[in-house]
Design a protein around this motif. Structure first.
Motif, PDB file in Angstrom:
ATOM      1  N   GLU A  26       0.734  -1.194   0.099  1.00  0.00           N
ATOM      2  CA  GLU A  26       0.014   0.027   0.160  1.00  0.00           C
ATOM      3  C   GLU A  26       0.963   1.280   0.008  1.00  0.00           C
ATOM      4  OE1 GLU A  26      -3.617  -0.151   2.376  1.00  0.00           O
ATOM      5  OE2 GLU A  26      -2.684  -1.882   3.337  1.00  0.00           O
ATOM      6  N   SER A  27       0.590   2.265  -0.514  1.00  0.00           N
ATOM      7  CA  SER A  27       0.829   3.509  -0.662  1.00  0.00           C
ATOM      8  C   SER A  27       0.030   4.541  -0.208  1.00  0.00           C
ATOM      9  CB  SER A  27       1.625   3.805  -1.931  1.00  0.00           C
ATOM     10  OG  SER A  27       2.468   4.964  -2.130  1.00  0.00           O
ATOM     11  N   CYS A  28      -0.812   5.027  -1.188  1.00  0.00           N
ATOM     12  CA  CYS A  28      -1.708   6.303  -0.791  1.00  0.00           C
ATOM     13  C   CYS A  28      -2.775   5.649  -0.014  1.00  0.00           C
ATOM     14  CB  CYS A  28      -2.415   6.703  -2.201  1.00  0.00           C
ATOM     15  SG  CYS A  28      -3.633   5.459  -2.849  1.00  0.00           S
ATOM     16  N   THR A  29      -3.050   4.455   0.299  1.00  0.00           N
ATOM     17  CA  THR A  29      -3.968   4.123   1.516  1.00  0.00           C
ATOM     18  C   THR A  29      -3.591   4.086   2.972  1.00  0.00           C
ATOM     19  OG1 THR A  29      -3.807   1.778   0.673  1.00  0.00           O
ATOM     20  CG2 THR A  29      -5.542   3.029  -0.195  1.00  0.00           C
ATOM     21  N   GLY A  30      -1.951   3.910   2.926  1.00  0.00           N
ATOM     22  CA  GLY A  30      -1.483   3.958   4.181  1.00  0.00           C
ATOM     23  C   GLY A  30      -1.516   2.839   5.349  1.00  0.00           C
ATOM     24  N   GLY A  31      -1.968   1.822   4.699  1.00  0.00           N
ATOM     25  CA  GLY A  31      -2.333   0.563   5.585  1.00  0.00           C
ATOM     26  C   GLY A  31      -3.693   0.509   6.050  1.00  0.00           C
ATOM     27  N   ALA A  32      -4.621   1.256   5.103  1.00  0.00           N
ATOM     28  CA  ALA A  32      -5.979   0.871   5.390  1.00  0.00           C
ATOM     29  C   ALA A  32      -6.520  -0.282   4.892  1.00  0.00           C
ATOM     30  CB  ALA A  32      -6.895   2.214   4.580  1.00  0.00           C
ATOM     31  N   LEU A  33      -6.218  -0.823   3.981  1.00  0.00           N
ATOM     32  CA  LEU A  33      -6.596  -2.121   3.605  1.00  0.00           C
ATOM     33  C   LEU A  33      -6.070  -3.208   4.712  1.00  0.00           C
ATOM     34  CD1 LEU A  33      -7.832  -4.192   1.374  1.00  0.00           C
ATOM     35  CD2 LEU A  33      -5.624  -3.965  -0.162  1.00  0.00           C
ATOM     36  N   ASP A  45      -4.440 -16.774   9.106  1.00  0.00           N
ATOM     37  CA  ASP A  45      -4.559 -18.112   8.219  1.00  0.00           C
ATOM     38  C   ASP A  45      -4.282 -17.700   6.563  1.00  0.00           C
ATOM     39  OD1 ASP A  45      -7.167 -17.333   8.354  1.00  0.00           O
ATOM     40  OD2 ASP A  45      -7.612 -19.222   7.838  1.00  0.00           O
ATOM     41  N   ILE A  46      -4.882 -16.607   6.432  1.00  0.00           N
ATOM     42  CA  ILE A  46      -5.113 -16.171   4.935  1.00  0.00           C
ATOM     43  C   ILE A  46      -4.216 -14.781   4.767  1.00  0.00           C
ATOM     44  CG2 ILE A  46      -7.042 -17.291   4.473  1.00  0.00           C
ATOM     45  CD1 ILE A  46      -8.342 -14.517   4.783  1.00  0.00           C
ATOM     46  N   PHE A  47      -4.114 -14.038   5.885  1.00  0.00           N
ATOM     47  CA  PHE A  47      -3.467 -12.701   5.356  1.00  0.00           C
ATOM     48  C   PHE A  47      -2.018 -12.579   6.222  1.00  0.00           C
ATOM     49  CE2 PHE A  47      -2.743  -8.150   7.077  1.00  0.00           C
ATOM     50  CZ  PHE A  47      -2.215  -7.659   5.917  1.00  0.00           C
ATOM     51  N   LEU A  48      -0.871 -12.552   5.304  1.00  0.00           N
ATOM     52  CA  LEU A  48       0.531 -12.697   6.185  1.00  0.00           C
ATOM     53  C   LEU A  48       1.164 -11.642   6.268  1.00  0.00           C
ATOM     54  CD1 LEU A  48       1.716 -15.942   3.961  1.00  0.00           C
ATOM     55  CD2 LEU A  48       0.242 -15.687   6.102  1.00  0.00           C
ATOM     56  N   GLY A  49       0.651 -10.500   5.606  1.00  0.00           N
ATOM     57  CA  GLY A  49       1.201  -9.286   6.119  1.00  0.00           C
ATOM     58  C   GLY A  49       1.132  -8.148   4.900  1.00  0.00           C
ATOM     59  N   SER A  50       1.700  -6.996   5.104  1.00  0.00           N
ATOM     60  CA  SER A  50       1.716  -5.998   4.116  1.00  0.00           C
ATOM     61  C   SER A  50       3.030  -5.102   4.170  1.00  0.00           C
ATOM     62  CB  SER A  50       0.406  -5.212   4.364  1.00  0.00           C
ATOM     63  OG  SER A  50       0.572  -4.202   5.330  1.00  0.00           O
ATOM     64  N   VAL A  51       3.152  -4.093   3.145  1.00  0.00           N
ATOM     65  CA  VAL A  51       4.287  -3.175   3.198  1.00  0.00           C
ATOM     66  C   VAL A  51       3.621  -2.030   2.724  1.00  0.00           C
ATOM     67  CG1 VAL A  51       6.553  -2.389   1.957  1.00  0.00           C
ATOM     68  CG2 VAL A  51       6.140  -4.768   2.645  1.00  0.00           C
ATOM     69  N   VAL A  52       3.585  -1.020   3.832  1.00  0.00           N
ATOM     70  CA  VAL A  52       3.197   0.118   3.488  1.00  0.00           C
ATOM     71  C   VAL A  52       4.469   1.019   2.763  1.00  0.00           C
ATOM     72  CG1 VAL A  52       1.987   2.378   4.429  1.00  0.00           C
ATOM     73  CG2 VAL A  52       1.380   0.190   5.026  1.00  0.00           C
ATOM     74  N   SER A  53       4.749   1.543   1.750  1.00  0.00           N
ATOM     75  CA  SER A  53       5.777   1.820   1.122  1.00  0.00           C
ATOM     76  C   SER A  53       5.257   3.325   0.549  1.00  0.00           C
ATOM     77  CB  SER A  53       6.095   0.985  -0.214  1.00  0.00           C
ATOM     78  OG  SER A  53       5.388   0.577  -1.186  1.00  0.00           O
ATOM     79  N   TYR A  54       5.322   4.409   1.508  1.00  0.00           N
ATOM     80  CA  TYR A  54       4.851   5.588   1.070  1.00  0.00           C
ATOM     81  C   TYR A  54       5.893   6.225   0.189  1.00  0.00           C
ATOM     82  CZ  TYR A  54       1.472   9.400   1.818  1.00  0.00           C
ATOM     83  OH  TYR A  54       0.489  10.232   1.755  1.00  0.00           O
ATOM     84  N   SER A  55       6.982   6.098   0.615  1.00  0.00           N
ATOM     85  CA  SER A  55       8.202   6.878  -0.103  1.00  0.00           C
ATOM     86  C   SER A  55       8.711   6.087  -1.356  1.00  0.00           C
ATOM     87  CB  SER A  55       9.210   7.119   0.757  1.00  0.00           C
ATOM     88  OG  SER A  55       9.887   6.056   0.870  1.00  0.00           O
ATOM     89  N   ASN A  56       8.997   6.833  -2.376  1.00  0.00           N
ATOM     90  CA  ASN A  56       9.766   6.041  -3.584  1.00  0.00           C
ATOM     91  C   ASN A  56      10.956   5.063  -2.899  1.00  0.00           C
ATOM     92  OD1 ASN A  56       8.117   7.203  -5.229  1.00  0.00           O
ATOM     93  ND2 ASN A  56       9.527   8.644  -6.174  1.00  0.00           N
ATOM     94  N   GLU A  57      11.957   5.617  -1.966  1.00  0.00           N
ATOM     95  CA  GLU A  57      12.819   4.825  -1.646  1.00  0.00           C
ATOM     96  C   GLU A  57      12.235   3.438  -0.712  1.00  0.00           C
ATOM     97  OE1 GLU A  57      16.166   5.034  -1.900  1.00  0.00           O
ATOM     98  OE2 GLU A  57      15.491   6.716  -3.220  1.00  0.00           O
ATOM     99  N   ALA A  58      11.265   3.608  -0.165  1.00  0.00           N
ATOM    100  CA  ALA A  58      10.672   2.345   0.354  1.00  0.00           C
ATOM    101  C   ALA A  58      10.157   1.154  -0.646  1.00  0.00           C
ATOM    102  CB  ALA A  58       9.328   2.571   1.502  1.00  0.00           C
ATOM    103  N   LYS A  59       9.577   2.057  -1.662  1.00  0.00           N
ATOM    104  CA  LYS A  59       9.042   1.097  -2.814  1.00  0.00           C
ATOM    105  C   LYS A  59      10.608   0.313  -3.563  1.00  0.00           C
ATOM    106  CE  LYS A  59       5.201   3.967  -4.250  1.00  0.00           C
ATOM    107  NZ  LYS A  59       5.054   4.698  -3.051  1.00  0.00           N
ATOM    108  N   VAL A  60      11.587   0.961  -3.627  1.00  0.00           N
ATOM    109  CA  VAL A  60      12.637   0.503  -4.236  1.00  0.00           C
ATOM    110  C   VAL A  60      13.299  -0.613  -3.207  1.00  0.00           C
ATOM    111  CG1 VAL A  60      15.107   0.736  -4.901  1.00  0.00           C
ATOM    112  CG2 VAL A  60      13.135   2.589  -5.490  1.00  0.00           C
TER     113      VAL A  60
END
Length: 161
Positions: A26-33, A45-60
């Protein structure tokens, strides 16, 4: 505007019935999903996690998004969303992943990418798809609409499998 809990329950059932796991980037949703998913008891059992990558550096750094793609296409692009989806799926070792990147506002829009532009990608076994949508409303409304859209789209895809 409330999030669509009925669609989320349908997603959870579908993932469980098919014994599948999911992760989110997630980026623009900031972890809302991710927050919406984890409000439901027993989803580990079905959701293993997420990455909130708001900055370009985090995306990379966290998702393996290519710098040249960010430079050429911009962070709000289907190409970046696809790379985010593949990156989080690889990092968290899930069957399916959803990525969301966009401009929730109230600033940050451009003539070619106005506020409300949101790109989505879903990756799964032998599957990849992306979409660009335009939503209206304030920041919160755009974020909530994006979450609902992502949930509904994944339900639709899993129903076809």
């Amino acid at each position: 505007m409330a999030l669509n809990n009925e669609k989320l329950q349908e997603l959870i059932r579908s993932l469980r019935d098919q014994k599948l796991t999911v992760s989110f980037a997630e980026s623009c949703t900031g972890g809302a999903l991710s927050a919406f998913m984890t409000e439901q008891p027993g989803v580990s059992d079905i959701f293993l996690g997420s990455v909130v990558s708001y900055s370009n550096e985090a995306k990379v750094d966290l998702l393996g998004v290519r710098r040249d793609t960010l430079m050429q296409e911009g962070a709000v692009s289907e190409a970046v969303a696809r790379q985010m989806a593949h990156g989080v799926r690889r990092q968290l070792k899930t069957e399916w992943s959803v990525a969301i990147t966009g401009i929730a506002g109230p600033s940050g829009g451009t003539p070619t990418k106005p506020v409300g532009t949101v790109c989505f990608a879903i990756a799964g076994p032998n599957f990849e798809s992306s979409r660009k949508e335009f939503f209206s409303g304030d920041r919160k409304a755009i974020q909530q609409t994006s979450v609902d859209y992502a949930v509904a789209w994944l339900v639709q895809i899993l129903d076809r499998k």
